[in-house]
Write an enzyme that holds these catalytic residues in place. Structure first.
Site, PDB file in Angstrom:
ATOM      1  CG  HIS A  97      -0.198  -0.023   2.532  1.00  0.00           C
ATOM      2  ND1 HIS A  97       0.270  -1.201   3.072  1.00  0.00           N
ATOM      3  CD2 HIS A  97       0.157   0.949   3.406  1.00  0.00           C
ATOM      4  CE1 HIS A  97       0.873  -0.949   4.214  1.00  0.00           C
ATOM      5  NE2 HIS A  97       0.830   0.350   4.445  1.00  0.00           N
ATOM      6  CB  CYS A 155       2.073   2.016  10.242  1.00  0.00           C
ATOM      7  SG  CYS A 155       0.709   2.391   9.114  1.00  0.00           S
TER       8      CYS A 155
END
Length: 704
Positions: free
Chosen positions: A66, A216
């Protein structure tokens, strides 16, 4: 009409790719065909850049490549199912379910919340089991969207026919808006909780209470998966948990009362926790985000242990490092030290670039005597070039004045979060006052961070905790750091800085050439990483004074020249011997010409990531040659950045370009030689199949 996040044409239930790069390419092609991605190779480079930060494989056979990318037109998800499995770096083996998540660089909060909901769904066994058993692409897409797959199946044929007639493959009649999902609760709000306030364990005792923060680098997937994993583990063990997800969709702060009532804190993060001081005084477990995904029960047990060991109201115990091991081991401290220093350098670099380039432009317009011009606040003539040159020079000088305080302040920030900023900046300013320079800034930042962390460990009465971050910590820490910098360590550091400067000033002949070789090797070793940044910060620190020495100007010229070599060499190699490189690498080679000319060493990262054992040694050899030559040629540079665009500001510019060309030629020859001598040419087969591996681009801010 809202555009669905995923449609049937973005689903491949028979993904035949053998590698993660091939899988990303196959799914990205579907996004291109659907009009969701504008530049296939550019998008894949952003995906690869994110992958290079941390593998995206998860235990349970899941891969979630991603990124956020400027090449994405709308938030999109493509799904592929592989029978043989694809290695995404998970500890338990290859992934059979692959989700490629693409978000625009400026993705809005609602769509990012939908992506976060999907990430949480991936932690549910019933969800992944259903995807593994599904035989219809339309039903799989509906399941991922949180809709009823049976209802989707009834409309699938008509929807496909309407898509063909309307020329719109993204919007099918009868589909629910993209924002509708079965899970519209905690994930979308940015916090999650398990249990009920005031709930008790089976024996009537109050439940153990935990607050957690997950984050993250991209803030799309791992952030929310970690939250879901902790949430489920807490439910299984009867633990009451509240999770704050600091993702790309923003975050909703935990209620201060919830934090106050918590028995322990879990930080599962790969970027700095925002507003960390809110959790001061709590036993803390500090790990990487993947630890929360893969072993949440262990983290809960560790939190219980630390809470049991800490006396009532005691401050947090020592954190764990990114692997989940105690942070007092050597490797853990070394990793954290590098992170702290890099935090300071990364915040300092924009000041260097802005201030240095304005100073260089001031010299270009007004000559070197512009440094003696009076203040433009007292004397400025709109029609005189000399006044404009003085203006640029003095603005740049003002920006340069922040270098050491910013370096020190953000080193302390990396260590102790916001409470470290004040003593860090104060210590950095004192380093300037006592002429401790770059070394003084490093020391001030580390001392400030250590002092704040020590203060945070002191047990204080509850009524005082509210004013600790605002009044007490800044006051006490600034006083301590100021005393240490002025009285104890500042003078020895200033002497060391002066000695280093004098030593550099005395370098000449072969000694200067050896220094050039060393700087060239450092600049090309990790291509924008910590070693590269240390050499760059060393050089910029030398010119960040009103009257930099001739040696400092030579060092700056050497560092910039060597940093330009790797991308230029890779660009030249792809031009001269294109058959040794994949199609994507050849495309990246075109961009590397501009990146190298602009002094962006990261332009060689795609090549180094794909073939480090051949590319990095070749780059280092060329950088060493260029570094030696620039020192031998006595090249000087007053600008800290700019590449070929500041050549007019370089001393002996023709010889400078020769040094860069020589290093580029050496690196090019070596990388071609090494790639030609390998036994096989793996790049050829993927290229023929159209599945070349997309390496990371140099500048990938959207995937950070």
């Amino acid at each position: 009409m809202n555009t669905p996040l995923i449609t049937a044409d973005l689903v491949d239930l028979d993904l035949t790719a053998g590698t993660k790069d091939e899988a990303a390419r196959a799914l990205a092609r579907r996004m291109v065909a659907a009009g969701r991605v504008t530049d296939l190779d550019g998008f894949l480079a952003d995906v690869a850049a994110r992958e290079a930060q941390m593998p995206t494989g998860l235990e349970g056979g899941i891969g979630i490549p991603h990124c956020r990318s400027a090449h994405v037109t709308r938030p999109t998800l493509a799904f592929g199912r592989s029978a043989r499995g694809i290695d995404f770096g998970a500890a338990d083996g290859p992934a059979t379910l692959v989700f490629l998540i693409a978000a625009p660089a400026g993705a809005d909060q609602d769509h990012l919340s939908i992506l976060s909901t999907l990430a949480r769904d991936l932690m549910r066994a019933e969800f992944t089991d259903a995807l593994r058993a599904e035989t219809s692409a339309a039903r799989a897409a509906a399941l991922i969207r949180g809709e009823d797959p049976q209802a989707e199946a009834a409309d699938a044929a008509d929807a496909a026919e309407d898509d063909v007639e309307d020329g719109n493959a993204d919007e099918a009649p009868g589909e629910a808006p993209a924002g509708q999902s079965q899970d519209t609760g905690a994930a979308d709000r940015g916090t999650a909780d398990s249990g009920t306030d005031g709930a008790a364990d089976g024996d009537g005792a109050e439940p153990f209470r935990i607050v957690a923060v997950t984050s993250c680098p991209t803030g799309i997937a791992h952030t929310y998966m970690a939250a879901e994993s902790l949430d489920r583990a807490a439910q299984a063990e009867g633990v009451h948990i509240h999770v704050e997800t600091q993702g790309s969709a923003g975050f909703e702060r935990l209620d201060p009362a919830v934090i106050a009532a918590a028995d322990a804190v879990i930080f599962a993060h790969d970027v700095e926790v925002r507003e960390r001081d809110r959790f001061a005084g709590k036993p803390t477990v500090d790990v990487g985000v993947k630890a929360a995904i893969n072993r949440p029960a262990e983290l809960l047990a560790e939190a219980r242990r630390r809470a049991a060991e800490a006396p009532a109201g005691a401050p947090a115990t020592a954190p764990m490092d990114r692997t989940g091991e105690p942070a007092d081991n050597g490797d853990g401290f070394g990793t954290r030290l590098r992170t702290w220093l890099m935090t300071g350098v990364s915040y300092m670099v924009p000041f260097v670039a802005a201030g240095g380039l304005m100073i260089a432009l001031g010299f270009a317009l007004g000559g070197y005597e512009i440094s003696d011009a009076p203040s433009v606040a007292d004397h400025f003539v709109w029609t005189e070039a000399h006044s404009w040159a003085a203006l640029l020079f003095q603005i740049g000088g003002a920006a340069f004045g922040f270098l050491i305080p910013v370096l020190a302040g953000y080193i302390a920030y990396g260590m102790a979060d916001r409470p470290g900023l004040v003593p860090g900046f104060v210590g950095g300013a004192i380093a300037i006052t006592i002429d401790a320079g770059f070394l003084g800034g490093l020391a001030a930042g580390l001392v400030a961070g250590a002092v704040v962390r020590a203060i945070q460990r002191v047990n204080v009465p509850a009524p005082l905790r509210g004013i600790m971050p605002v009044v007490v910590i800044p006051l006490i820490s600034s006083a301590i750091v100021g005393f240490l910098m002025f009285i104890v360590i500042g003078k020895p550091i200033a002497s060391a800085q002066s000695g280093l400067t004098d030593w550099l000033e005395g370098l000449s002949g072969s000694n200067a050439v050896l220094l050039g070789v060393l700087l060239g090797l450092m600049m090309c070793f990790d291509l924008g990483g910590p070693v590269n940044k240390v050499a760059y910060a060393f050089a910029t620190g030398g010119i960040a004074v009103a009257d930099p020495s001739d040696t400092s100007l030579k060092i700056m010229a050497t560092v910039m020249a060597a940093g330009m070599v790797p991308p230029l060499a890779m660009a030249l190699a792809t031009t001269v011997r294109g058959k040794l490189f994949t199609k994507t690498e050849k495309e990246n080679g075109k961009a590397a010409w501009v990146l190298g000319a602009s002094f962006i060493s990261e332009g060689a990262i795609p090549f180094a990531a794909a073939d480090p054992l051949r590319v990095i040694p070749s780059a280092m050899a060329g950088g060493a040659v260029t570094g030696a030559l620039t020192m031998a040629f006595d090249n000087t540079l007053r600008a800290p950045h700019g590449g070929v665009f500041v050549v007019p500001l370089i001393g002996s510019p023709f010889l400078y370009l020769i040094a860069i060309a020589a290093g580029t030629a050496v690196s090019t020859a070596l990388v071609i030689l090494l790639k030609s001598r390998r036994g096989t040419k793996p790049a050829a087969a993927p290229e023929a199949a159209g599945t070349t591996a997309p390496p990371a681009t140099a500048a990938a801010p959207a995937s950070a």
